[in-house]
Design a protein around this motif. Structure first.
Motif, mmCIF file in Angstrom:
data_model
loop_
_atom_site.group_PDB
_atom_site.id
_atom_site.type_symbol
_atom_site.label_atom_id
_atom_site.label_comp_id
_atom_site.label_asym_id
_atom_site.label_seq_id
_atom_site.Cartn_x
_atom_site.Cartn_y
_atom_site.Cartn_z
ATOM 1 N N ILE A 1 4.535 1.330 3.980
ATOM 2 C CA ILE A 1 4.310 0.234 4.920
ATOM 3 C C ILE A 1 5.516 -0.692 4.958
ATOM 4 C CG2 ILE A 1 1.799 0.293 4.602
ATOM 5 C CD1 ILE A 1 2.110 -2.193 2.807
ATOM 6 N N ASP B 1 -0.606 7.060 -1.228
ATOM 7 C CA ASP B 1 0.068 7.895 -0.227
ATOM 8 C C ASP B 1 0.230 7.143 1.085
ATOM 9 O OD1 ASP B 1 0.636 10.110 -1.757
ATOM 10 O OD2 ASP B 1 -1.195 11.186 -1.231
ATOM 11 N N ARG B 2 0.782 5.945 0.991
ATOM 12 C CA ARG B 2 1.068 5.135 2.177
ATOM 13 C C ARG B 2 2.443 4.515 2.050
ATOM 14 N NH1 ARG B 2 -2.185 0.469 4.119
ATOM 15 N NH2 ARG B 2 -2.620 -0.030 1.933
ATOM 16 N N LEU C 1 -1.544 0.995 -2.313
ATOM 17 C CA LEU C 1 -0.855 2.076 -1.611
ATOM 18 C C LEU C 1 -1.176 3.415 -2.267
ATOM 19 C CD1 LEU C 1 2.706 0.572 -0.975
ATOM 20 C CD2 LEU C 1 0.713 0.592 0.546
ATOM 21 N N LEU D 1 3.929 10.774 2.740
ATOM 22 C CA LEU D 1 4.270 9.415 3.167
ATOM 23 C C LEU D 1 4.854 9.342 4.576
ATOM 24 C CD1 LEU D 1 5.945 7.967 -0.070
ATOM 25 C CD2 LEU D 1 3.573 7.749 0.674
#
Length: 295
Positions: free
Chosen positions: A157, A154-155, A152, A192
């Protein structure tokens, strides 16, 4: 008398260094429990941070055993698993063996457990310093993903039915020594997107300095590290000094709650630059997420 004082100070210093060398090889497993109405099924998380190429036994066997005993449903990695230097060392390209120990450990973990990996400042430095590391970090990430690790950068989920996990990259200015930079929730959202309101939102954010911003963004639980427990921990006082030269900073290690949000700050596993640990054993963090039961 003066010579006696010098001899006494030298003896104390030597004893402290011996104790530090002992502590650096000793793992501590600390357990926390967090309850939330967003959790549908109980689950156990293991959080690892700041390995910095440290090994606990051959091929990190002692660390693997500590993690296995926790029986995690999910392993979260909070960054700084390697040491990335700003300068080449002894004329050798640092890329030659960059992240080898981190890679071997994470690959073994991913064989038996789901693993989610977020960046620390050393991962970001390795990615940024191409004159030293070339494409070593891109290769590292590729190998992680081929091993089944969820990386991850800058994600944010969804994970299963009731969790979301975000991995925040923190800009270099926020890691500067004695930084005065302020971070707001808008910074987190810009990287994000919006937090998951219906799921239990977990955030991997390497620096604990910005807990207010993480909570305001919507992180129910933030995992941080970076401060190595304050290097030296004093009874009733806590950590002495962070790598960014904050002295007696209260959130060097432990669990904290503010406005209904939680942050767990790991003491980390390894050291770099200042290679000292005192009253500050390397740490495996185990968190039990439980659902609120109503009668």
């Amino acid at each position: 008398m003066f010579l006696n004082w010098i001899a006494g100070a030298a003896a104390l210093g030597a004893a402290g260094l011996i104790r530090s060398e002992y502590e650096k090889r000793c793992l501590s497993t600390d357990h926390y429990e967090i309850v939330s109405s967003k959790i549908r099924e109980e689950k156990t998380l293991v959080f690892l941070s700041d390995l910095h190429d440290q090994e606990f036994g051959q091929d990190n066997e002692a660390l693997m055993e500590a993690i296995s005993r926790a029986k995690p449903d999910l392993i979260l990695i909070g960054g700084d698993m390697m040491v990335a230097r700003k300068k080449e060392k002894r004329g050798q390209r640092a890329a030659d063996h960059a992240a080898d120990k981190a890679w071997k450990l994470v690959r073994r973990l991913a064989k038996d457990h789901p693993v989610i990996y977020g960046n620390g400042n050393h991962e970001q430095r390795m990615a940024r310093e191409r004159t030293i590391y070339g494409n070593a970090f891109e290769d590292y990430v590729r190998r992680l993903e081929e091993a089944g690790v969820v990386y991850l950068s800058d994600r944010n989920i969804p994970i299963g039915e009731d969790l979301a996990v975000g991995g925040l990259n923190i800009s270099e200015k926020y890691y500067e020594k004695r930084t005065k930079a302020r971070m707001g929730a808008d910074y987190v959202e810009a990287r994000l997107g919006k937090a998951e309101a219906e799921r239990f939102q977990i955030l991997l954010a390497h620096s604990p300095l910005y807990f207010d911003a993480y909570g305001e963004w919507g992180a129910d639980l933030t995992f941080s590290g970076h401060f190595h427990g304050g290097t030296v921990r004093l009874p009733f006082v806590g950590g002495l000094m962070t790598p960014q030269f904050q002295f007696f900073y209260p959130r060097c290690a432990g669990i904290f709650q503010e406005k209904g949000k939680w942050m767990i700050v790991s003491r980390g596993l390894g050291t770099h630059s200042i290679r000292i640990r005192f009253c500050n054993k390397p740490q495996v963090v185990v968190v039990r997420l439980k659902r609120i039961t109503t009668f």
